[in-house]
Scaffold this motif. Structure first.
Motif, PDB file in Angstrom:
ATOM      1  N   LEU A 161      40.222  65.984  82.209  1.00 22.92           N
ATOM      2  CA  LEU A 161      41.536  66.154  81.861  1.00 22.92           C
ATOM      3  C   LEU A 161      41.927  67.411  81.206  1.00 22.92           C
ATOM      4  O   LEU A 161      43.049  68.013  81.640  1.00 22.92           O
ATOM      5  CB  LEU A 161      42.214  65.068  80.802  1.00 22.92           C
ATOM      6  N   ALA A 162      41.117  67.785  80.391  1.00 26.88           N
ATOM      7  CA  ALA A 162      41.365  69.232  79.640  1.00 26.88           C
ATOM      8  C   ALA A 162      40.150  70.147  79.767  1.00 26.88           C
ATOM      9  O   ALA A 162      39.370  70.288  78.861  1.00 26.88           O
ATOM     10  CB  ALA A 162      41.428  68.905  78.322  1.00 26.88           C
ATOM     11  N   ASP A 206      46.045  70.793  70.389  1.00 25.58           N
ATOM     12  CA  ASP A 206      45.668  69.962  71.235  1.00 25.58           C
ATOM     13  C   ASP A 206      44.418  69.014  70.831  1.00 25.58           C
ATOM     14  O   ASP A 206      43.644  70.034  70.269  1.00 25.58           O
ATOM     15  CB  ASP A 206      45.352  70.116  72.738  1.00 25.58           C
ATOM     16  N   GLN A 226      47.958  69.437  76.597  1.00 22.21           N
ATOM     17  CA  GLN A 226      48.962  70.106  77.148  1.00 22.21           C
ATOM     18  C   GLN A 226      48.644  70.338  78.682  1.00 22.21           C
ATOM     19  O   GLN A 226      47.307  71.019  78.756  1.00 22.21           O
ATOM     20  CB  GLN A 226      49.112  71.459  76.462  1.00 22.21           C
ATOM     21  N   THR A 227      48.965  69.829  79.776  1.00 20.93           N
ATOM     22  CA  THR A 227      48.602  70.169  80.828  1.00 20.93           C
ATOM     23  C   THR A 227      49.881  70.548  81.849  1.00 20.93           C
ATOM     24  O   THR A 227      51.161  69.898  81.745  1.00 20.93           O
ATOM     25  CB  THR A 227      47.934  68.878  81.784  1.00 20.93           C
ATOM     26  N   ASP A 228      49.786  71.741  82.405  1.00 22.10           N
ATOM     27  CA  ASP A 228      50.873  71.961  83.453  1.00 22.10           C
ATOM     28  C   ASP A 228      52.046  72.259  82.545  1.00 22.10           C
ATOM     29  O   ASP A 228      53.290  71.778  82.982  1.00 22.10           O
ATOM     30  CB  ASP A 228      51.110  71.026  84.821  1.00 22.10           C
TER      31      ASP A 228
END
Ligand SMILES: C[S@@+](CC[C@H](N)C(=O)[O-])C[C@H]1O[C@@H](n2cnc3c(N)ncnc32)[C@H](O)[C@@H]1O
Ligand code: SF4
Length: 402
Positions: free
Chosen positions: A73-74, A282, A295-297
């Motif tokens: 995910l990260a 994060d 934090q994604t996109d």
């Protein structure tokens, strides 16, 4: 329900730039170990007692699987801190801690000077693990001492004596470069004089960090039932405020000023991991009931895993992770969270960062009026709450967020 007043939640310490300010790109990993030897009557953390023992090997495999899921995910993050919290992580085998740290270093880039903290209870059983944790890579220990007299420890339902706590602290200082310990104040019957004496002893033993928590009466706990029934009487709001003020004064004089509502450190020894929560950075969160912010996109995701250990274990074994909720925070929610968390810090919040998150920067004229009233301070882009401001903090936050 809570006896907590604003004095608990908000520091009166002046604005102070924390150092080192490692920046927003810090990324932390929180590992939740949800087991305890006994449940303390005041505690509503996700902690469980399993008299029959647990299959630690099976749990370890699940932690490693969930870690791999979070790494996907990260991806590619640089880990600046790891925090083993609980529950009682000092019940973990050192080999379990080592395996998790090795896995973190494999799936992400673990900084050579990363802060690696483990929460420990000061019973002799767990103290024996200290050397093993150090060898595993833990470099900071946070001890739950809570009180320094046996009557108070008994009233809090603790499993250790004051003597054992101080012995564990001594041992911890021998093994770890950085040591913190927790005390709970505003306990039943606690007077200012007693708190002054207790804190005096505590500061005499303090290493580089101290967490002082005002007793909170949490819903659903045995303390809440007793509080409602009138058989548990905690200090009044005014008394608790006086205990809080005393703590600020004594800690400041001893060279451990508050850098957050409940946290004191020698300058430079602030908990890097805790700072990243309050600064809005994060973090991944693995294990039952852990929370994460990723934090994604361009969007901030708030994730939480299943709380009950066995349910979490079953889900991870079935699907590779135990995530129970995964929500995208709106820019407004993310900004509100930053405001709420950041104002806990004596350094306050960075208005440019608030704006970058997408939050509305507080109205200039309103801030100026609040500065005039002595409720907040503003230095360039930093906004912080003053001693007076913290007394009306909920209102103040609503004002600033409006
Ligand atoms: C999650 S506990 C874990 C630490 C460890 N299990 C222990 O008890 O020593 C972290 C800290 O939260 C604080 N804490 C827990 N419940 C609290 C309450 N109801 N009011 C104030 N502080 C509390 C205690 O000081 C405790 O050390
Ligand atoms: S205070 Fe600590 S030892 Fe007590 S139940 Fe909570 S997590 Fe467990």
């Amino acid at each position: 329900m809570s006896t907590i007043d604003l004095a608990h939640r908000w520091p009166r310490a002046p604005v102070r730039a924390l150092s080192p300010a490692r920046g927003d790109e810090d990324f932390g990993v929180y590992v939740h170990w949800p087991f305890c030897l006994a449940k303390c009557p005041y505690c509503d953390f996700n902690s469980h007692v399993r008299h029959g023992g647990i299959d630690e090997t099976r749990f370890l495999a699940a932690y490693l699987a969930e870690l791999a899921h979070f790494a996907a995910l990260a991806p590619g993050r640089r880990v600046s801190s790891v925090f083993f919290g609980g529950g009682t992580p000092s019940l973990m085998r050192p080999s379990t801690v080592a395996a998790i740290l090795e896995a973190i270093a494999q799936v992400w880039r673990l900084e050579p000077d990363a802060e690696i903290t483990l929460e420990a209870n000061p019973t002799s059983v767990e103290a024996e693990h200290f050397a093993g944790y150090r060898a595993a890579g833990v470099n900071r220990l946070s001890l739950g001492i809570q009180a320094l007299d046996d009557a108070s420890l008994k009233a809090l339902g603790r499993q250790h004596s004051a003597e054992e706590a101080l012995a564990a602290l001594l041992l911890a200082k021998r093994h770890f470069g950085r040591v913190s310990f927790d005390l709970i104040y505003a306990r039943e019957g606690q007077t200012a004089r007693q708190w002054r004496d207790e804190l005096g002893i505590a500061l005499g033993h303090a290493a580089d960090h101290l967490s002082l928590y005002q007793l909170t009466i949490e819903d659903g706990t045995p303390f809440a039932a007793r509080y409602r029934a009138g058989t548990l009487r905690t200090p009044s709001g005014t008394e608790a405020r006086a205990l809080y003020a005393l703590a600020q004064e004594l800690c400041e004089a001893a060279g451990l000023p508050a850098y957050e509502v409940s946290n004191h450190a020698r300058p430079g020894s602030e908990s890097r991991h805790n700072l990243l929560y309050w600064r809005g950075c994060d973090y991944a969160g693995i294990g039952p009931g852990a929370h994460a912010r990723i934090q994604t996109d361009g969007a901030k995701r708030a994730l939480a895993t299943i709380k009950l250990p066995e349910d979490w274990l079953g889900e991870v074994e079935a699907s590779g992770h135990g995530i129970a909720s995964d929500m995208i925070l709106s820019a407004e929610e993310a900004a509100d969270e930053y405001l709420l968390m950041g104002l806990r810090l004596s350094e306050g919040i960075d208005l440019a960062r608030l704006s970058a998150i997408g939050g509305r920067v507080p109205n200039e004229a309103r801030v100026a009026a609040l500065v005039q009233e002595g409720l907040v301070t503003q230095t360039d882009d930093r906004l912080a709450v003053t001693a007076e401001g913290r007394l009306v903090l909920d209102w103040l936050i609503a004002e600033l967020a409006a």
